[in-house]
Enzyme design. Structure first.
Site, mmCIF file in Angstrom:
data_model
loop_
_atom_site.group_PDB
_atom_site.id
_atom_site.type_symbol
_atom_site.label_atom_id
_atom_site.label_comp_id
_atom_site.label_asym_id
_atom_site.label_seq_id
_atom_site.Cartn_x
_atom_site.Cartn_y
_atom_site.Cartn_z
ATOM 1 N N GLY A 284 20.121 25.331 -7.395
ATOM 2 C CA GLY A 284 19.281 23.988 -6.561
ATOM 3 C C GLY A 284 18.216 23.453 -6.975
ATOM 4 N N HIS B 224 29.008 22.708 1.039
ATOM 5 C CA HIS B 224 28.516 21.256 1.626
ATOM 6 C C HIS B 224 28.935 20.997 -0.260
ATOM 7 C CE1 HIS B 224 24.614 21.854 0.257
ATOM 8 N NE2 HIS B 224 24.546 22.863 1.832
ATOM 9 N N ASP C 139 15.515 24.389 -3.634
ATOM 10 C CA ASP C 139 14.717 25.074 -3.673
ATOM 11 C C ASP C 139 14.310 25.596 -4.292
ATOM 12 O OD1 ASP C 139 16.081 25.720 -0.731
ATOM 13 O OD2 ASP C 139 18.035 26.012 -1.642
ATOM 14 N N ARG D 94 21.522 25.005 6.990
ATOM 15 C CA ARG D 94 21.079 23.888 8.553
ATOM 16 C C ARG D 94 20.846 23.241 8.582
ATOM 17 N NH1 ARG D 94 18.308 29.460 5.813
ATOM 18 N NH2 ARG D 94 18.519 30.773 6.779
ATOM 19 N N HIS E 275 26.826 22.161 -2.644
ATOM 20 C CA HIS E 275 27.657 23.613 -3.345
ATOM 21 C C HIS E 275 27.982 23.072 -4.552
ATOM 22 C CE1 HIS E 275 25.634 25.905 0.346
ATOM 23 N NE2 HIS E 275 25.559 26.061 -0.235
ATOM 24 N N GLY F 11 27.342 30.907 1.454
ATOM 25 C CA GLY F 11 29.183 30.165 2.141
ATOM 26 C C GLY F 11 28.191 28.971 2.875
ATOM 27 N N VAL G 113 21.252 17.031 -3.637
ATOM 28 C CA VAL G 113 22.502 16.593 -3.388
ATOM 29 C C VAL G 113 21.459 15.393 -1.895
ATOM 30 C CG1 VAL G 113 24.324 15.263 -3.110
ATOM 31 C CG2 VAL G 113 24.068 17.325 -4.965
HETATM 32 O O1 PAF Z 1 20.099 30.084 -1.954
HETATM 33 C C1 PAF Z 1 20.639 30.308 -1.481
HETATM 34 O O2 PAF Z 1 21.527 30.246 -0.905
HETATM 35 C C2 PAF Z 1 19.751 32.040 -1.351
HETATM 36 O O3 PAF Z 1 19.143 31.890 -1.105
HETATM 37 C C3 PAF Z 1 20.748 32.856 -2.666
HETATM 38 C C4 PAF Z 1 20.725 32.278 -3.930
HETATM 39 C C5 PAF Z 1 22.461 32.533 -2.937
HETATM 40 C C6 PAF Z 1 20.338 34.153 -2.428
HETATM 41 O O4 PAF Z 1 21.023 34.463 -1.869
#
Ligand code: PAF
Length: 221
Positions: A144, A30, A147, A184, A33, A27, A173
């Site tokens: 993405g 931004h 990460d 965060r 996403h 959730g 992005v």
């Molecule tokens: O990257 C994230 O937002 C989280 O690690 C994920 C992949 C949704 C798993 O909770």
């Protein structure tokens, strides 16, 4: 359509004919996403988004309770981006028996880099990702590159455990000043935000040194 239970998700999933792409999120969506959603839209006939703040990947002193939860705004972004189904389960829906006793072991890469400072983090990530893959049954799953360790481990898990999904990496992005978009980032003070910029600046300087044919020591410096 937004669904909150496994049963409603299964019914919604059965109604999607053609290829399905999943974008898993916690959730607080931004434009990073939105880029994932657009990539999914381009490759798949249908897009399914999951919104779930996964307690398993938060350490005891981390921000699970204060992690931003903005479901109404998230649904609006999903609608705009053309998502077909949003699955937003509760913790009890995802973990009906409480904390799972069996978890995915990420192997040595899970102990390195981010795993070094966040013990158990990647066990929690891969466990929920595998569960969400089983529940959503996608053809493609979009993650993405921001990460990168997570993306690498999800790819490895799909390959090593024969999960029938194509894992697609989507470029990071960034804000105009180079900071990667992240939910965060809203915790950062102006001084911390300024300091965080040194990461992208250093990466760019290193890439520039490599392009200019400098040696590994110069790239690292
Ligand atoms: O990257 C994230 O937002 C989280 O690690 C994920 C992949 C949704 C798993 O909770």
């Amino acid at each position: 359509m937004v669904v909150h239970t496994r049963a409603d998700l299964a019914a919604a999933r059965d109604g999607l004919k053609g290829t399905v792409g999943v974008v898993m999120t916690m959730g607080a969506l931004h434009s990073g996403h939105e880029t994932l959603l657009r990539a999914a839209r381009e490759r798949a006939d249908h897009v399914l988004v999951t919104v779930f703040v996964n307690p398993l990947q938060f350490g005891p002193n981390e921000d699970f309770d204060r992690y931003p939860r903005t479901l109404d705004a998230d649904l609006e972004i999903c609608r705009r981006a053309g998502a077909d189904v949003v699955f937003a389960p509760s913790v009890a829906e995802m973990y009906p028996d409480g904390q799972p006793r069996v978890r995915v072991n990420p192997g040595p890469l899970g102990e390195d880099l981010e795993g070094q400072s966040r013990p158990g983090f990647f066990h929690g990530v891969l466990t929920v990702v595998l569960k969400l893959l089983q529940l959503t049954r996608p053809d493609l799953a979009f993650f993405g590159e921001k990460d990168y360790q997570q993306l690498t481990l999800v790819r490895r898990m799909a390959r090593d455990l024969d999960v029938p999904v194509e894992v697609v990496g989507v470029p990071t992005v960034r804000e105009p000043d180079g900071l990667a978009l992240s939910s965060r980032n809203r915790y950062l003070s102006p001084a911390e935000r300024e300091a965080a910029l040194s990461l992208s600046a250093a990466l760019r300087a290193g890439a520039g040194a490599a392009d200019a044919g400098r040696d590994a020591g110069a790239v690292l410096a």
